[in-house]
Structures are given as structure tokens and as C-alpha cells.
Design a protein around this motif. Structure first.
Motif, mmCIF file in Angstrom:
data_model
loop_
_atom_site.group_PDB
_atom_site.id
_atom_site.type_symbol
_atom_site.label_atom_id
_atom_site.label_comp_id
_atom_site.label_asym_id
_atom_site.label_seq_id
_atom_site.Cartn_x
_atom_site.Cartn_y
_atom_site.Cartn_z
ATOM 1 N N ILE A 521 0.850 -1.207 0.000
ATOM 2 C CA ILE A 521 0.000 0.000 0.000
ATOM 3 C C ILE A 521 0.880 1.249 0.000
ATOM 4 O O ILE A 521 0.593 2.232 -0.690
ATOM 5 C CB ILE A 521 -0.962 0.004 1.211
ATOM 6 C CG1 ILE A 521 -1.959 -1.146 1.095
ATOM 7 C CG2 ILE A 521 -1.723 1.331 1.302
ATOM 8 C CD1 ILE A 521 -2.799 -1.377 2.338
ATOM 9 N N GLU A 522 1.964 1.198 0.775
ATOM 10 C CA GLU A 522 2.891 2.342 0.826
ATOM 11 C C GLU A 522 3.486 2.623 -0.560
ATOM 12 O O GLU A 522 3.597 3.787 -0.975
ATOM 13 C CB GLU A 522 3.991 2.033 1.849
ATOM 14 C CG GLU A 522 5.247 2.879 1.756
ATOM 15 C CD GLU A 522 5.036 4.338 2.136
ATOM 16 O OE1 GLU A 522 6.004 5.097 2.052
ATOM 17 O OE2 GLU A 522 3.899 4.713 2.482
ATOM 18 N N ASN A 523 3.848 1.570 -1.272
ATOM 19 C CA ASN A 523 4.383 1.753 -2.630
ATOM 20 C C ASN A 523 3.331 2.345 -3.567
ATOM 21 O O ASN A 523 3.636 3.206 -4.399
ATOM 22 C CB ASN A 523 4.871 0.413 -3.191
ATOM 23 C CG ASN A 523 6.161 -0.051 -2.528
ATOM 24 O OD1 ASN A 523 6.950 0.792 -2.074
ATOM 25 N ND2 ASN A 523 6.375 -1.354 -2.453
ATOM 26 N N GLU A 524 2.085 1.897 -3.419
ATOM 27 C CA GLU A 524 0.986 2.458 -4.224
ATOM 28 C C GLU A 524 0.824 3.954 -3.948
ATOM 29 O O GLU A 524 0.637 4.756 -4.864
ATOM 30 C CB GLU A 524 -0.326 1.734 -3.906
ATOM 31 C CG GLU A 524 -0.512 0.409 -4.616
ATOM 32 C CD GLU A 524 -1.923 -0.129 -4.407
ATOM 33 O OE1 GLU A 524 -2.885 0.533 -4.861
ATOM 34 O OE2 GLU A 524 -2.053 -1.185 -3.762
ATOM 35 N N ILE A 525 0.883 4.308 -2.657
ATOM 36 C CA ILE A 525 0.737 5.724 -2.272
ATOM 37 C C ILE A 525 1.864 6.553 -2.883
ATOM 38 O O ILE A 525 1.631 7.639 -3.446
ATOM 39 C CB ILE A 525 0.708 5.872 -0.733
ATOM 40 C CG1 ILE A 525 -0.583 5.281 -0.162
ATOM 41 C CG2 ILE A 525 0.839 7.342 -0.314
ATOM 42 C CD1 ILE A 525 -0.627 5.202 1.357
ATOM 43 N N ASN A 526 3.097 6.050 -2.779
ATOM 44 C CA ASN A 526 4.251 6.792 -3.320
ATOM 45 C C ASN A 526 4.133 6.970 -4.839
ATOM 46 O O ASN A 526 4.364 8.063 -5.370
ATOM 47 C CB ASN A 526 5.557 6.057 -2.989
ATOM 48 C CG ASN A 526 5.926 6.170 -1.522
ATOM 49 O OD1 ASN A 526 5.414 7.039 -0.809
ATOM 50 N ND2 ASN A 526 6.792 5.292 -1.055
#
Length: 582
Positions: A521-526
Motif C-alpha cells: 500500500i505504501e508503494n501504491e501511495i508513493n
């Protein structure tokens, strides 16, 4: 009586109390996590709950520790209040083991055996693997040394020959019901004052075994001690949450009810216990002689221990059938507080003075941090609502402005609460870390301090977003275009997913948690943040909206990305993994 003997008496009581505390804490360090799992798994019905409470308390030598663990499970929803009451009943039986240890210590000279135990204990303390066994040996040795010194001091005081003391006890009519009530109240007050039922039990044993205090008055003191120890826990629980106060009240009800029914069968019940131990109730010093009288009186320590156990077992056998009624009674007396969430600045699980064991205090702090984490997600939900409200009505009428301002004020209040929670939890953990802790617990405290810091940063991010939205709303600026709102909702949706994953971890067991979900999810946000920043430059150049509006829009996007980083930091702290570069 010389001042030296008084100091010797007080010093030996202090040794006894310190030994009990040290021994209990060492046992909990050795078996704390396992006991918590046992307590959670073995309370399927009232009988297994009672047996579990009895075994756990006998193992850790602390009914307070068992009660605290039980209440924390009730707060976490792992146990019902009814199950907790059955565990507390069992804890009352388990704690009577202490009286048997003390009666043995009073009856035999065991001081010679403590010195080899001290020597072995100090060797083990300096060996990392066995240091908790060393702590336990030291605690047990201090307890036995205190008992032995107390026994010798009682002998030196010649209490059975002290005419002033004998005259004082003789001034009370031994057959009078009023005398029983007076000694019962005296036992309760003494226990409340010295904050140690073990110390009062030791004093009672000295007075009885020396022949100074008749058995009926001595047992009245023990009954008062049972009530006095529950008064202490009820006062300590005043600052606690509703469930903790109900559990403390159930504990008091259990002991008060037991004392009430025992008073109706007082002498026959005591005579029955004395018969089991072999103590002659009717023997007098004049008729039997001083030597036979003192030999008979020496059995009184075992009579007191036997009464304490029989009383609690009989009381449990009576009340275990009425647990649903006790639950209804304590819920009727202590009703749930209807406090507005935003106005509730108190911590729910951490209560000053209620926690007596550092290892168990960490469990309470974990529950508090989990509550803190959920609160931060609610705060983020308010930010999403604020954004929706700012865009819902273009012609901002008075009602819309009032609703918007009210919601913004709530978010502002939440930010203040998050600051207070961080400070209070951190201060609590610092005070716990001053105690002698296991390495695992020290590592947990370091991780928890990082967790509360990152959670407070999440609160700051939420408030920063709210302030940005508020500035735009207050300045009566043009709305974002439809595309911007869609992007912001999608970005906030990803952020909310990250917060949901974080709360699943905080409220559950980390062994069952897949940390890769959070990183994905963090990678998606970035990636989405980078995409929106690039798109924003194109849209401003195409005059779809002004540069100023684009700046506010990207500020909100960046703040969501920062919040996602804080979520990852919380997850890493809880999982014990390496902190990644943001």
C-alpha cells in the motif's frame, strides 16, 4: 518493650513485604507471557476460569497480578466480565498459599537455610540465562528471613507474658458478637493502612502463636484483612475504566459476602477448622500448664492458614453458581459512563496506582497504544468528511459553515488529545522502564515509545490536512475541479487502507500479520503521489486551475504520503523490523 525490638519488628515486616514483592515479580518475569496465554485460553466456563485463576495466582503469588491480567483481557474483549469474576474467585483461593508459606516459616526456624539460597541467588543473578531464578531465590530468601526474624522477635517480646497486652485482649468479651466485629474492622483498617495483607497476617500469626491473642479474635482479624485488601484495590480502581471498577467491586462483593455468612456460623466453623489441625480450643494456661499451652498455641499459625483456605474455598463453592447475578449487580452499581469521545482525555487502560507489576504494565500500555491507533484512524475519517463538506455546497450558507467549523473544532481537539496521549503513555512507559525488567520487555518498551511518537505524527498530519482545507474554505476560494476531488478521494482511500492494516496489527497478534500488505500500500501511495505531482504541472500549464489551487491540492497529496510513511514506521516498530528510509 525496647525501641530496638520495635525497630526489629518493623524491619522484619519490611523484609517480608519486600520478599513477597520480589518473589512475585520474578515469577511473573519467568512465566508472564505464558500465564497470559493460559489465562486467555483456559477460561471457557466458570469452573475452568476459577481453576485458572487459582493456578495462576498460586504460581505468581499475587492475586493483584491475576486480577490486573484478567481486567486487561476484559477490556480487550477476550474475556467476558462473568469469566473475569470466576478467575478472581480462583485468585482468592490461590492467594491462600501465601498463608501456608508464612505458617511454615513461623513454625520452624528456617533462617539458616536462607543464607545458602542468597549465595546461590547472587551467582544466578550474574548469569543472564538464569537471573530470574536468582531474583526469585532472593525474594523467597528475604521472605523467609523476614518470617524467621519476625518469629524470633515475637519470642523475644514474650507477648504471652506481657500482662498489659493480655489485659487489653482480655478486656474484650470473647463470646460477644461486638468483639468479633471490632477485630474484623481492626483487621480491615490495618490492612488498608499498611497496604499489605501478608504483613497483617504475619502480625496476627505472631500474636496468636505466642498465646496473647485468642483464636476467635485472630480469625476476625484475618476476615477483616480479606475486606481491607479489596478496599485498597477499589480505591486504586477509581481512576480506572468501567470494567476495572466492576471487577474490583466483584472482588469486594465476594469477600464481604463471605464474611457476612461466616459470622452466622462463626464459632462452629472455627471449631471445625481447629479440629482438622488438632488445636484444642478449650485449653487454658492455668489448667494445662505454660509448656503445653504454648505447644498448643504454636499450631495456631496452621489454624489461621487452614481457615483462610477453607473460607475462600467454601465461599467460592457457594458463589460460583451465582456469577450471572453478581455480574448484573456490579453492572447495576457501576454504570457505563456516557462521555463524548472528543471530551474524554483520560487514558482507558493505563491507570495510575492500579498497576503493581512492570511486566503486566506493558500489556496495559499495548492496549492503550491500540486505542490510540484506532483514534487516529477516526481522526483521518473526520478529515475526509471535512473535505467532502467543503465541496458539497458551493454557495456556503450559514448552516454549512457551522457544520464545517464544528467538525474542524473536533479535529483540532483530537490533535490536542493525540499530543496528550503521546505524552502520558511515554511518561508511563518511562516509569515502568525504571523497574528491573527482562530484555524482551525492555525491547518492547523501546518499540512502544517509537509507536506512540509515530502515531502522534499521524495526528499532526491529519491536522495539517484539516488546516489546509480550512484555509481554502475560509478564504472563499474556488473549489477544486471534479478531477482533483476524485484524485484526493482515491489518495485518501489508499491512506485509509494503510491505517486499517495498521489497526489490524495493533489489535491482533503480529505472528498472524502479513507486513508485505502495508509495504505494498505504501508503494501504491508513493507511486500515485508521483503521478499526481507530474499531472498537476500539466494541468496548471493547461490553465485547468490556478497555480495557488494546485499548490494546496499537492499539499494535501504530500501530507497523505507522509502519513503513509508514519503508518509504515508504526508497523515496523510493532513487528520489530528495520526502519526503512522514507
Amino acid at each position: 518493650m525496647s525501641i530496638w525490638i520495635i525497630f526489629k519488628l518493623l524491619g522484619s515486616l519490611a523484609l517480608l513485604m519486600f520478599g513477597m514483592k520480589s518473589m512475585s515479580e520474578a515469577l511473573q518475569k519467568m512465566a508472564g507471557p505464558q500465564l497470559r496465554h493460559v489465562l486467555g485460553a483456559m477460561t471457557t466456563n466458570r469452573f475452568t476460569g476459577m481453576l485458572t485463576g487459582m493456578l495462576v495466582t498460586a504460581s505468581v503469588q499475587s492475586s493483584t497480578a491475576t486480577t490486573v491480567m484478567t481486567v486487561s483481557f476484559v477490556n480487550a474483549g477476550l474475556l467476558t466480565l462473568a469469566q473475569a469474576i470466576s478467575v478472581i474467585m480462583g485468585a482468592n483461593i490461590g492467594t491462600t498459599l501465601t498463608a501456608w508459606i508464612m505458617s511454615a516459616g513461623m513454625s520452624f526456624d528456617i533462617t539458616a537455610a536462607v543464607y545458602p539460597a542468597f549465595f546461590l541467588g547472587i551467582i544466578l543473578i550474574y548469569q543472564k540465562r538464569y537471573r530470574y531464578i536468582g531474583d526469585f531465590l532472593f525474594g523467597l530468601s528475604f521472605l523467609l528471613l523476614g518470617l524467621g526474624t519476625l518469629r524470633m522477635t515475637g519470642t523475644e517480646m514474650h507477648l504471652g507474658e506481657n500482662q498489659a497486652l493480655l489485659n487489653f485482649f482480655a478486656s474484650f468479651d470473647p463470646t460477644s458478637f461486638v468483639t468479633t466485629i471490632i477485630f474484623l474492622l481492626l483487621g480491615g483498617i490495618l490492612t488498608f493502612c499498611v497496604q499489605s495483607s501478608a504483613a497483617v497476617m504475619a502480625i496476627t500469626m505472631i500474636l496468636c502463636s505466642s498465646g496473647a491473642l485468642p483464636i476467635y479474635q485472630g480469625i476476625a482479624l484475618v476476615m477483616g484483612e480479606n475486606i481491607g485488601t479489596t478496599v485498597t484495590s477499589n480505591l486504586a480502581a477509581l481512576s480506572a475504566n468501567t470494567q476495572a471498577r466492576r471487577a474490583a467491586l466483584a472482588h469486594m462483593f465476594f469477600n464481604v459476602f463471605g464474611v457476612v455468612w461466616i459470622l452466622f456460623v462463626f464459632r462452629p466453623f472455627i471449631d471445625m477448622v481447629c479440629g482438622w489441625v488438632g488445636y484444642d480450643v478449650s485449653m487454658t494456661k492455668e489448667a494445662a500448664g505454660a509448656a503445653a499451652f504454648l505447644a498448643n498455641s504454636a499450631k495456631l499459625t496452621f489454624v489461621l492458614a487452614a481457615f483462610h483456605t477453607t473460607f475462600n474455598v467454601a465461599n467460592t463453592l457457594i458463589l460460583i453458581w451465582f456469577i450471572p447475578q453478581i455480574e448484573k449487580f456490579v453492572c447495576w452499581v457501576i454504570k457505563s459512563k456516557r462521555v463524548d469521545e472528543e471530551e474524554d482525555f483520560r487514558l482507558h487502560f493505563i491507570t495510575a496506582g492500579f498497576m503493581k507489576t512492570p511486566e503486566l504494565s506493558v500489556l496495559e500500555a499495548q492496549k492503550e497504544i491500540s486505542s490510540f491507533s484506532e483514534r487516529m484512524q477516526r481522526m483521518f475519517g473526520m478529515v475526509q468528511e471535512l473535505l467532502n463538506l467543503s465541496s458539497s455546497i458551493k454557495n456556503k450558507d450559514k448552516n454549512t459553515e457551522q457544520e464545517f467549523n464544528k467538525l474542524y473544532t473536533r479535529i483540532e481537539k483530537y490533535e490536542s488529545i493525540s499530543d496528550n496521549m503521546e505524552l502520558e503513555i511515554a511518561q508511563y512507559l518511562e516509569s515502568v522502564s525504571d523497574a528491573h525488567l527482562s530484555d524482551d520487555t525492555k525491547a518492547k518498551i523501546r518499540a512502544m515509545l517509537r509507536e506512540v511518537s509515530e502515531l502522534e505524527s499521524i495526528g499532526d498530519s491529519c491536522f495539517n490536512m484539516a488546516r489546509t482545507i480550512n484555509r481554502k474554505f475560509a478564504a472563499k476560494q474556488d473549489h477544486f475541479i471534479e478531477k482533483q476531488y476524485e484524485h484526493l478521494h482515491q489518495m485518501m482511500g489508499l491512506t485509509d487502507q494503510a491505517l486499517t492494516q495498521m489497526n489490524q496489527l495493533m489489535g491482533g497478534r503480529k505472528e498472524a500479520y502479513n507486513v508485505n500488505r502495508t509495504f505494498n500500500i505504501e508503494n501504491e501511495i508513493n507511486n500515485y503521489r508521483n503521478q499526481l505531482k507530474a499531472q498537476n504541472i500539466v494541468d496548471v500549464n493547461n490553465h485547468e486551475y490556478t497555480y495557488a489551487e494546485g499548490t494546496i491540492y499537492i499539499d494535501l497529496v504530500n501530507e497523505c504520503e507522509k502519513l503513509g510513511d508514519y503508518v509504515v514506521n508504526v508497523v515496523e516498530a510493532r513487528m520489530g523490523t528495520r526502519q526503512r528510509e522514507a
